[in-house]
Design an enzyme around this catalytic site. Structure first.
Site, PDB file in Angstrom:
ATOM      1  N   ARG A  94       0.833  -1.213   0.000  1.00 41.79           N
ATOM      2  CA  ARG A  94       0.000   0.000   0.000  1.00 41.79           C
ATOM      3  C   ARG A  94       0.867   1.262   0.000  1.00 41.79           C
ATOM      4  N   PHE A 133       8.925  10.756  -2.614  1.00 41.25           N
ATOM      5  CA  PHE A 133       8.514  12.059  -2.066  1.00 41.25           C
ATOM      6  C   PHE A 133       9.472  12.425  -0.940  1.00 41.25           C
ATOM      7  N   THR A 136      10.837  14.554   4.696  1.00 38.44           N
ATOM      8  CA  THR A 136      11.492  14.371   6.001  1.00 38.44           C
ATOM      9  C   THR A 136      13.008  14.475   5.893  1.00 38.44           C
ATOM     10  N   TRP A 166      14.399   8.435   5.275  1.00 35.00           N
ATOM     11  CA  TRP A 166      13.173   7.647   5.440  1.00 35.00           C
ATOM     12  C   TRP A 166      12.264   7.790   4.218  1.00 35.00           C
ATOM     13  N   ALA A 246      -2.645  11.067   0.987  1.00 32.89           N
ATOM     14  CA  ALA A 246      -2.024   9.815   1.427  1.00 32.89           C
ATOM     15  C   ALA A 246      -2.584   9.384   2.781  1.00 32.89           C
ATOM     16  N   GLU A 367       3.546   9.821   7.954  1.00 32.36           N
ATOM     17  CA  GLU A 367       2.402  10.657   7.547  1.00 32.36           C
ATOM     18  C   GLU A 367       1.794  11.389   8.738  1.00 32.36           C
ATOM     19  N   THR A 369       2.808  11.533  13.064  1.00 29.68           N
ATOM     20  CA  THR A 369       2.712  10.534  14.139  1.00 29.68           C
ATOM     21  C   THR A 369       1.322  10.629  14.783  1.00 29.68           C
ATOM     22  N   ASP A 371       0.571  11.275  17.746  1.00 24.89           N
ATOM     23  CA  ASP A 371       0.420  12.470  18.593  1.00 24.89           C
ATOM     24  C   ASP A 371       0.395  13.762  17.802  1.00 24.89           C
TER      25      ASP A 371
HETATM   26  P1  TGC Z   1       1.043  25.214   9.991  1.00 19.36           P
HETATM   27  O1  TGC Z   1       1.193  26.617  10.444  1.00 19.36           O
HETATM   28  O2  TGC Z   1       0.014  24.393  10.599  1.00 19.36           O
HETATM   29  O3  TGC Z   1       0.814  25.199   8.401  1.00 19.36           O
HETATM   30  C1  TGC Z   1       1.680  25.852   7.486  1.00 19.36           C
HETATM   31  C2  TGC Z   1       0.931  26.021   6.177  1.00 19.36           C
HETATM   32  O4  TGC Z   1       0.555  24.723   5.693  1.00 19.36           O
HETATM   33  C3  TGC Z   1      -0.887  24.656   5.607  1.00 19.36           C
HETATM   34  N1  TGC Z   1      -1.286  23.311   6.039  1.00 19.36           N
HETATM   35  C4  TGC Z   1      -2.009  22.506   5.270  1.00 19.36           C
HETATM   36  N2  TGC Z   1      -2.498  22.661   4.029  1.00 19.36           N
HETATM   37  C5  TGC Z   1      -3.199  21.646   3.509  1.00 19.36           C
HETATM   38  N3  TGC Z   1      -3.384  20.476   4.189  1.00 19.36           N
HETATM   39  C6  TGC Z   1      -2.887  20.281   5.428  1.00 19.36           C
HETATM   40  N4  TGC Z   1      -3.062  19.117   6.063  1.00 19.36           N
HETATM   41  C7  TGC Z   1      -2.169  21.330   6.041  1.00 19.36           C
HETATM   42  N5  TGC Z   1      -1.524  21.472   7.220  1.00 19.36           N
HETATM   43  C8  TGC Z   1      -0.997  22.698   7.217  1.00 19.36           C
HETATM   44  C9  TGC Z   1      -1.397  25.717   6.536  1.00 19.36           C
HETATM   45  O5  TGC Z   1      -2.701  26.109   6.179  1.00 19.36           O
HETATM   46  C10 TGC Z   1      -0.382  26.791   6.323  1.00 19.36           C
HETATM   47  O6  TGC Z   1      -0.652  27.422   5.084  1.00 19.36           O
HETATM   48  P2  TGC Z   1      -0.388  28.990   4.868  1.00 19.36           P
HETATM   49  O7  TGC Z   1      -0.897  29.277   3.490  1.00 19.36           O
HETATM   50  O8  TGC Z   1      -1.158  29.682   5.945  1.00 19.36           O
HETATM   51  O9  TGC Z   1       1.091  29.179   5.022  1.00 19.36           O
HETATM   52  O10 TGC Z   1       2.479  24.537  10.085  1.00 19.36           O
HETATM   53  P3  TGC Z   1       3.313  24.038  11.332  1.00 19.36           P
HETATM   54  O11 TGC Z   1       4.738  24.331  11.025  1.00 19.36           O
HETATM   55  O12 TGC Z   1       2.686  24.517  12.607  1.00 19.36           O
HETATM   56  O13 TGC Z   1       3.211  22.438  11.265  1.00 19.36           O
HETATM   57  C11 TGC Z   1       2.021  21.793  11.103  1.00 19.36           C
HETATM   58  C12 TGC Z   1       2.117  20.277  11.312  1.00 19.36           C
HETATM   59  C13 TGC Z   1       2.926  19.897  12.516  1.00 19.36           C
HETATM   60  C14 TGC Z   1       0.692  19.856  11.534  1.00 19.36           C
HETATM   61  C15 TGC Z   1       2.672  19.561  10.148  1.00 19.36           C
HETATM   62  O14 TGC Z   1       3.925  20.015   9.900  1.00 19.36           O
HETATM   63  C16 TGC Z   1       2.616  18.043  10.263  1.00 19.36           C
HETATM   64  O15 TGC Z   1       1.576  17.455   9.968  1.00 19.36           O
HETATM   65  N6  TGC Z   1       3.728  17.337  10.605  1.00 19.36           N
HETATM   66  C17 TGC Z   1       3.846  15.924  10.348  1.00 19.36           C
HETATM   67  C18 TGC Z   1       4.795  15.746   9.189  1.00 19.36           C
HETATM   68  C19 TGC Z   1       4.388  14.634   8.286  1.00 19.36           C
HETATM   69  O16 TGC Z   1       3.257  14.183   8.246  1.00 19.36           O
HETATM   70  N7  TGC Z   1       5.334  14.160   7.502  1.00 19.36           N
HETATM   71  C20 TGC Z   1       5.051  13.159   6.545  1.00 19.36           C
HETATM   72  C21 TGC Z   1       6.220  12.930   5.603  1.00 19.36           C
HETATM   73  S1  TGC Z   1       5.781  11.953   4.204  1.00 19.36           S
HETATM   74  C22 TGC Z   1       5.584  10.416   4.759  1.00 19.36           C
HETATM   75  O17 TGC Z   1       5.615  10.116   5.902  1.00 19.36           O
HETATM   76  C23 TGC Z   1       5.317   9.426   3.710  1.00 19.36           C
HETATM   77  S2  TGC Z   1       5.171   7.807   4.272  1.00 19.36           S
HETATM   78  C24 TGC Z   1       4.425   7.220   2.883  1.00 19.36           C
HETATM   79  C25 TGC Z   1       4.254   5.772   2.813  1.00 19.36           C
HETATM   80  O18 TGC Z   1       5.236   5.027   2.758  1.00 19.36           O
HETATM   81  O19 TGC Z   1       3.066   5.363   2.695  1.00 19.36           O
HETATM   82  P1  FAD Z   2      10.028  12.922  15.472  1.00 17.11           P
HETATM   83  O1  FAD Z   2       9.392  14.079  14.816  1.00 17.11           O
HETATM   84  O2  FAD Z   2      11.409  13.090  16.003  1.00 17.11           O
HETATM   85  O3  FAD Z   2       9.082  12.443  16.677  1.00 17.11           O
HETATM   86  C1  FAD Z   2       9.532  11.575  17.713  1.00 17.11           C
HETATM   87  C2  FAD Z   2       8.451  11.542  18.809  1.00 17.11           C
HETATM   88  O4  FAD Z   2       8.261  12.874  19.311  1.00 17.11           O
HETATM   89  C3  FAD Z   2       7.088  11.087  18.290  1.00 17.11           C
HETATM   90  O5  FAD Z   2       6.441  10.337  19.277  1.00 17.11           O
HETATM   91  C4  FAD Z   2       6.342  12.397  18.072  1.00 17.11           C
HETATM   92  O6  FAD Z   2       4.923  12.253  18.169  1.00 17.11           O
HETATM   93  C5  FAD Z   2       6.892  13.225  19.221  1.00 17.11           C
HETATM   94  N1  FAD Z   2       6.777  14.667  18.948  1.00 17.11           N
HETATM   95  C6  FAD Z   2       7.383  15.395  17.966  1.00 17.11           C
HETATM   96  N2  FAD Z   2       7.012  16.687  18.030  1.00 17.11           N
HETATM   97  C7  FAD Z   2       6.119  16.779  19.052  1.00 17.11           C
HETATM   98  C8  FAD Z   2       5.361  17.826  19.605  1.00 17.11           C
HETATM   99  N3  FAD Z   2       5.385  19.079  19.116  1.00 17.11           N
HETATM  100  N4  FAD Z   2       4.564  17.567  20.674  1.00 17.11           N
HETATM  101  C9  FAD Z   2       4.477  16.292  21.168  1.00 17.11           C
HETATM  102  N5  FAD Z   2       5.169  15.240  20.681  1.00 17.11           N
HETATM  103  C10 FAD Z   2       5.971  15.489  19.640  1.00 17.11           C
HETATM  104  N6  FAD Z   2       9.006  10.826   4.992  1.00 17.11           N
HETATM  105  C11 FAD Z   2       9.000  11.359   3.749  1.00 17.11           C
HETATM  106  O7  FAD Z   2       9.189  12.556   3.564  1.00 17.11           O
HETATM  107  N7  FAD Z   2       8.762  10.563   2.648  1.00 17.11           N
HETATM  108  C12 FAD Z   2       8.557   9.238   2.756  1.00 17.11           C
HETATM  109  O8  FAD Z   2       8.328   8.551   1.750  1.00 17.11           O
HETATM  110  C13 FAD Z   2       8.601   8.646   4.051  1.00 17.11           C
HETATM  111  N8  FAD Z   2       8.478   7.294   4.196  1.00 17.11           N
HETATM  112  C14 FAD Z   2       8.667   6.732   5.430  1.00 17.11           C
HETATM  113  C15 FAD Z   2       8.732   5.344   5.546  1.00 17.11           C
HETATM  114  C16 FAD Z   2       8.971   4.754   6.782  1.00 17.11           C
HETATM  115  C17 FAD Z   2       9.095   3.264   6.876  1.00 17.11           C
HETATM  116  C18 FAD Z   2       9.073   5.557   7.942  1.00 17.11           C
HETATM  117  C19 FAD Z   2       9.269   4.932   9.295  1.00 17.11           C
HETATM  118  C20 FAD Z   2       9.033   6.931   7.836  1.00 17.11           C
HETATM  119  C21 FAD Z   2       8.849   7.540   6.587  1.00 17.11           C
HETATM  120  N9  FAD Z   2       8.875   8.927   6.424  1.00 17.11           N
HETATM  121  C22 FAD Z   2       8.832   9.500   5.178  1.00 17.11           C
HETATM  122  C23 FAD Z   2       9.197   9.793   7.574  1.00 17.11           C
HETATM  123  C24 FAD Z   2       8.016  10.018   8.513  1.00 17.11           C
HETATM  124  O9  FAD Z   2       7.077  10.893   7.945  1.00 17.11           O
HETATM  125  C25 FAD Z   2       8.588  10.574   9.834  1.00 17.11           C
HETATM  126  O10 FAD Z   2       9.248   9.493  10.464  1.00 17.11           O
HETATM  127  C26 FAD Z   2       7.502  11.147  10.723  1.00 17.11           C
HETATM  128  O11 FAD Z   2       6.969  12.337  10.182  1.00 17.11           O
HETATM  129  C27 FAD Z   2       8.011  11.425  12.154  1.00 17.11           C
HETATM  130  O12 FAD Z   2       9.240  12.081  12.140  1.00 17.11           O
HETATM  131  P2  FAD Z   2      10.465  11.516  13.037  1.00 17.11           P
HETATM  132  O13 FAD Z   2      10.631  10.076  12.755  1.00 17.11           O
HETATM  133  O14 FAD Z   2      11.611  12.425  12.814  1.00 17.11           O
HETATM  134  O15 FAD Z   2       9.977  11.635  14.541  1.00 17.11           O
END
Ligand code: TGC
Ligand code: FAD
Length: 388
Positions: A94, A133, A136, A166, A246, A367, A369, A371
């Protein structure tokens, strides 16, 4: 052996269109016939079954909810159902489809130039080009806005420097959508395999998502032509919009992994004899199975409702956050309880439960965490950001 029938306690089937049922059945059959028989071998070896990529493309699941450019043009619910069936096979399968469609094709489709769409999308829909993509970084996971990767405007090209880690599919990818700061503003760039200064070393040693290729993206004075920037988006909302798609798919996918664990637990409990009876006849075991059925059924209703809202263009990021965090959370708990029902056998790869449990640990973290989604909801409820 009897064909897998799915789990549909509330007759959700009746709420689906004929096309959605058809997609679900097609992906279910393919996963059952082609993927399930080989997944344990790939998980053991730590490899993604790349030989299946053309068939995954032929099934039409890559970018299936995008319109035009030879993409499927199907509903978001159809996409969710496909994710469910794929993740019943393995979260890595997936993940492969999520990244390709929601995280790479979507930003090109939504924010790319016409020439970029024509160049990449039809081939990506067929699986002829694979994408990854890069958001991170080693020091910026939950807080991607702090990223250090940056681009410099240098005449007719951009020069990128930085490191992503990652990154799902990176070692296999022909192209990467990389998010980097240009003059301090986050922008999306398309980097192609073969661009000087671009490499994707594979990450090893994972106990989770072993059948998924995960790597770094290293950019060392990586020079790309100017027409590889995504012209239509600036700021963190670019990558975050991709994550909405996603995360939605994951809310369905996690249910597939939970269903695999539920079915394996039911079969095991009916066949495992202790104290002269099948363990399925003990109240405590029935309580665990009933709890699994309850949580999966609630998760299905949640995913379907969010899917319908998404199809109407009315879903909010917070609503998607709730679906992702709930359904992954219950799937992980179900996988752990399922391992318990299987006793010692639960740790063997003869059964899928430990693999799903280990995979779901990653799904719980990527995507956003668990929390981080709590904090997104906390901000919605209170109006106060507790991120920092
Ligand atoms: P914040 O101030 O909230 O937002 C900044 C700007 O971004 C906009 N925005 C969004 N827009 C659309 N959809 C959303 N879900 C949005 N969330 C925020 C927001 O409106 C704002 O826009 P603008 O125009 O006002 O500038 O930003 P923040 O710095 O406070 O952080 C927000 C936070 C923590 C929620 C966000 O950074 C977050 O969700 N962190 C988690 C990071 C994450 O999910 N990483 C994923 C990496 S990819 C991955 O994991 C792929 S795994 C894939 C796989 O293998 O299946
Ligand atoms: P951290 O951000 O360091 O978090 C560690 C812990 O601290 C967590 O429990 C978290 O909830 C907690 N924490 C962090 N900030 C706060 C806060 N403000 N308040 C309270 N608790 C907090 N990324 C990509 O860009 N592209 C990909 O394709 C992709 N694929 C992935 C595939 C795998 C198998 C994995 C494991 C990860 C992948 N990721 C990818 C990265 C993934 O999105 C990150 O691991 C995720 O966003 C969390 O970041 P981190 O691991 O640095 O944890």
């Amino acid at each position: 052996m009897a064909r897998y029938q799915g789990l549909d306690f509330y007759n959700i089937d009746a709420q689906l269109t004929e096309e959605e049922r058809m997609v679900r059945d097609l992906v279910r059959k393919w996963t059952e016939d082609k993927f399930v028989p080989i997944i344990e071998g790939h998980a053991r070896a730590g490899t993604f079954p790349t030989h299946l990529i053309p068939e995954i493309g032929e099934m039409g699941v890559l970018g299936m909810n995008l319109h035009g450019y030879e993409c499927g043009g199907m509903s978001n619910v159809a996409y969710g159902l496909a994710c469910q069936e794929l993740e019943r096979g393995d979260s890595g399968l997936r993940s492969f489809v999520s990244v390709q469609g929601s995280l790479v094709m979507f930003p090109i489709w939504r924010f790319g130039s016409e020439a970029q769409k024509q160049k990449y999308l039809p081939k990506m829909a067929k699986g002829e080009l694979i994408g990854c993509f890069g958001l991170t970084e080693p020091d910026f996971g939950s807080n991607p806005g702090g990223m250090l990767t940056h681009a410099v405007d240098d005449g007719d090209s951009y020069v990128l420097n930085g490191a992503k880690m990652w990154i799902t599919n990176a070692p296999l990818a022909h192209l990467a959508v990389v998010w980097a700061k240009l003059d301090g503003v986050i922008r999306g760039f398309i980097v192609e395999r073969g661009d000087a200064g671009f490499s994707t070393p594979e990450m090893h040693g994972k106990h989770s998502l072993r059948a998924s290729a995960t790597g770094e993206i290293v950019l060392q004075d990586c020079r790309i032509p100017k027409d590889r920037i995504l012209p239509e988006v600036r700021g963190l909302k670019g990558p975050m919009s991709c994550l909405n798609n996603a995360r939605f798919g994951i809310s369905w996918g996690a249910l597939g992994a939970a269903m695999a664990c539920y079915h394996s637990s039911r079969d095991y409990a009916l066949n495992r004899i202790q104290f002269g009876k099948p363990i399925a006849s003990f109240q405590l075991v029935q309580n665990k199975l009933a709890w699994m059925l309850r949580e999966i059924t609630k998760g299905q209703l949640l995913a379907l409702h969010v899917g319908r809202m998404k199809d109407e263009g009315k879903v909010t990021p917070e609503q998607i956050s709730l679906a992702k965090m709930n359904n992954v959370d219950i799937a992980l708990q179900i996988a752990r309880v399922s391992r318990d029902i299987h006793g010692a056998n639960g740790i063997l790869d003869e059964y899928p439960v430990m693999r799903h449990a280990a995979n779901l640990e990653s799904v719980y973290t990527y995507e956003g965490t668990h929390d981080i989604h709590n904090l997104i909801l906390g901000r919605w409820i209170t109006g106060i950001s507790a991120f920092e």
